[in-house]
Design an enzyme around this catalytic site. Structure first.
Site, PDB file in Angstrom:
ATOM      1  N   GLY A  92       0.827  -1.201   0.000  1.00 13.49           N
ATOM      2  CA  GLY A  92       0.000   0.000   0.000  1.00 13.49           C
ATOM      3  C   GLY A  92       0.860   1.249   0.000  1.00 13.49           C
ATOM      4  O   GLY A  92       1.945   1.277   0.593  1.00 13.49           O
ATOM      5  N   GLY A 166      -4.807 -10.021  -6.283  1.00 16.45           N
ATOM      6  CA  GLY A 166      -3.497  -9.701  -6.821  1.00 16.45           C
ATOM      7  C   GLY A 166      -2.483 -10.707  -6.300  1.00 16.45           C
ATOM      8  O   GLY A 166      -2.800 -11.887  -6.096  1.00 16.45           O
ATOM      9  N   ILE A 168      -1.025 -10.942  -3.321  1.00 15.03           N
ATOM     10  CA  ILE A 168      -1.333 -11.480  -1.993  1.00 15.03           C
ATOM     11  C   ILE A 168      -2.556 -12.387  -2.068  1.00 15.03           C
ATOM     12  O   ILE A 168      -2.606 -13.443  -1.442  1.00 15.03           O
ATOM     13  CB  ILE A 168      -1.532 -10.344  -0.975  1.00 15.03           C
ATOM     14  N   PRO A 191     -11.636  -8.356 -14.982  1.00 13.27           N
ATOM     15  CA  PRO A 191     -11.689  -9.811 -15.155  1.00 13.27           C
ATOM     16  C   PRO A 191     -10.463 -10.330 -15.901  1.00 13.27           C
ATOM     17  O   PRO A 191      -9.861  -9.616 -16.707  1.00 13.27           O
ATOM     18  CB  PRO A 191     -12.960 -10.017 -15.985  1.00 13.27           C
ATOM     19  N   ARG A 192     -10.091 -11.561 -15.608  1.00 11.56           N
ATOM     20  CA  ARG A 192      -9.010 -12.226 -16.341  1.00 11.56           C
ATOM     21  C   ARG A 192      -9.101 -13.713 -16.044  1.00 11.56           C
ATOM     22  O   ARG A 192      -9.942 -14.146 -15.259  1.00 11.56           O
ATOM     23  CB  ARG A 192      -7.634 -11.666 -15.944  1.00 11.56           C
ATOM     24  N   ASP A 271      -7.475  -7.666  10.750  1.00 10.54           N
ATOM     25  CA  ASP A 271      -6.100  -7.252  11.042  1.00 10.54           C
ATOM     26  C   ASP A 271      -5.962  -5.740  10.942  1.00 10.54           C
ATOM     27  O   ASP A 271      -4.967  -5.184  11.397  1.00 10.54           O
ATOM     28  CB  ASP A 271      -5.114  -7.925  10.080  1.00 10.54           C
ATOM     29  N   HIS A 295      -2.828  -5.058  13.056  1.00 11.38           N
ATOM     30  CA  HIS A 295      -2.157  -4.767  11.786  1.00 11.38           C
ATOM     31  C   HIS A 295      -0.770  -5.419  11.755  1.00 11.38           C
ATOM     32  O   HIS A 295       0.259  -4.761  11.607  1.00 11.38           O
ATOM     33  CB  HIS A 295      -2.041  -3.252  11.555  1.00 11.38           C
ATOM     34  N   GLY A 297      -0.100  -8.127   9.594  1.00  6.90           N
ATOM     35  CA  GLY A 297      -0.003  -8.975   8.413  1.00  6.90           C
ATOM     36  C   GLY A 297       1.384  -9.001   7.805  1.00  6.90           C
ATOM     37  O   GLY A 297       1.849 -10.037   7.333  1.00  6.90           O
TER      38      GLY A 297
END
Length: 332
Positions: A92, A166, A168, A191-192, A271, A295, A297
């Protein structure tokens, strides 16, 4: 602010006279602890302390200190008049991006995509399993010296929805595979198709949410995702479903979530929260069916070796004049 250059690190063979010709890199990890850094650059170690290791105006590549407050990370930026790259050690960028508005045009912002995949995915799975199997209740019983058994739901045969598929999100699915889930459904902005199956666009969430036993949020915080898990989103989740947030607190509407968990219709494992840190006395602390971690992670033993590899690779690209990895924005 100190402009003493005594804390800079010069590669073997570099002289004091040649250091000014070398582009300067500020790193929050001591550079001597990172193998393979290019010897054509000069390095200084700064991890958010009160004194700067060099004149910030000399810095060309600034790696933002990890797990420091936004105001600390932004403090040297106004004086970094020769800056070319800002590198975060987080996926982020919301904590540093606003501070880049006053920089000269052309400064590149790169994130740390991939560095936190393993650690965050581990925590996401931990939160899912702990919540489903009632670990917080068992810990409370242990504290009270009481033997309280009971029947708990398993992850096996559950349908899991990953919102924000993505790097993660993919790592979370890797760790779900051995747990015999009935289905893993993937959602992203666009979409993919992946080797494991389709990734649905985010506008299909209204259709997908009622089918999921567990919803894991791992989307970045943007204007489009702020408050994504609001009253309408949560109302579409099935009764008894579990919401797991390892993204950013503001992706969830806290008031709407409180309404759902206090009624007992949904459970949550968080988290991240909004506000964060969660203040003492906030109703989320004692809401039924809610598990909160502060937090954590990213910060684990998996962080440092991956962060070092990222910086080594990125700085070698920078020294050779190549395109940088994980470029997310350029100042204009």
């Amino acid at each position: 602010m100190s402009a003493d250059n005594s804390d800079t690190v010069r590669p073997p063979g570099a002289t004091h006279g040649s250091s000014e010709a070398r582009e300067l890199v500020w790193l929050p990890i001591p550079p001597e602890e990172i193998d393979g850094l290019p010897d054509t650059l000069e390095y200084a170690h700064w991890d958010g302390g009160p004194d700067f290791p060099t004149d910030p105006a000399r810095c060309a590549f600034y790696c933002v200190p990890y797990m420091k407050k936004p105001e600390v990370c932004a403090r040297p930026l106004p004086a970094m008049t020769n800056l070319r790259v800002v590198q975060t050690l987080t996926a982020g960028i919301d904590h540093i991006k606003p501070a880049l508005a006053d920089l000269a045009p052309g400064v590149r912002l790169c994130n740390a995509r991939g560095v936190h995949n393993a650690s965050t995915a581990e925590l996401a799975l931990t939160l899912v399993l702990a919540s489903l199997r009632g670990i917080p209740d068992f810990v409370r019983s242990q504290d009270a010296g009481e033997w309280r058994s009971g029947f708990r739901p398993a992850l096996a045969d559950k349908s899991v929805l990953i919102v924000g598929y993505g790097a993660i999100g993919s790592a979370i699915e890797d760790r779900l595979v051995p747990f015999e889930c009935e289905r893993v459904t993937r959602v992203a902005r666009s979409p993919r198709t992946t080797e494991r199956g389709p990734v649905h666009p985010i506008d299909e969430l209204p259709r997908l949410l009622p089918e999921a036993d567990v919803v894991i949020l791992v989307t970045p915080l943007t204007e489009a995702t702020r408050g994504l898990a609001g009253a309408e989103f949560l109302a579409r989740m099935k009764d008894g479903a579990l919401l797991v947030n390892v993204a950013r607190g503001a992706v969830v509407d806290t008031k709407a979530l409180l309404s759902e968990v206090e009624s007992g219709r949904l459970r949550a494992a968080l988290d991240v929260t909004d506000p964060e840190p969660l203040p003492a006395g906030h109703p989320l602390w004692h809401a039924p069916g809610v598990l909160i971690t502060p937090h954590v992670g990213g910060p684990s033993s998996a962080f440092l070796p991956r962060a070092k590899r990222l910086l080594r690779d990125q700085l070698n690209r920078f020294a050779r004049g190549e395109s940088l990895a994980h470029l997310v924005a350029t100042t204009g």
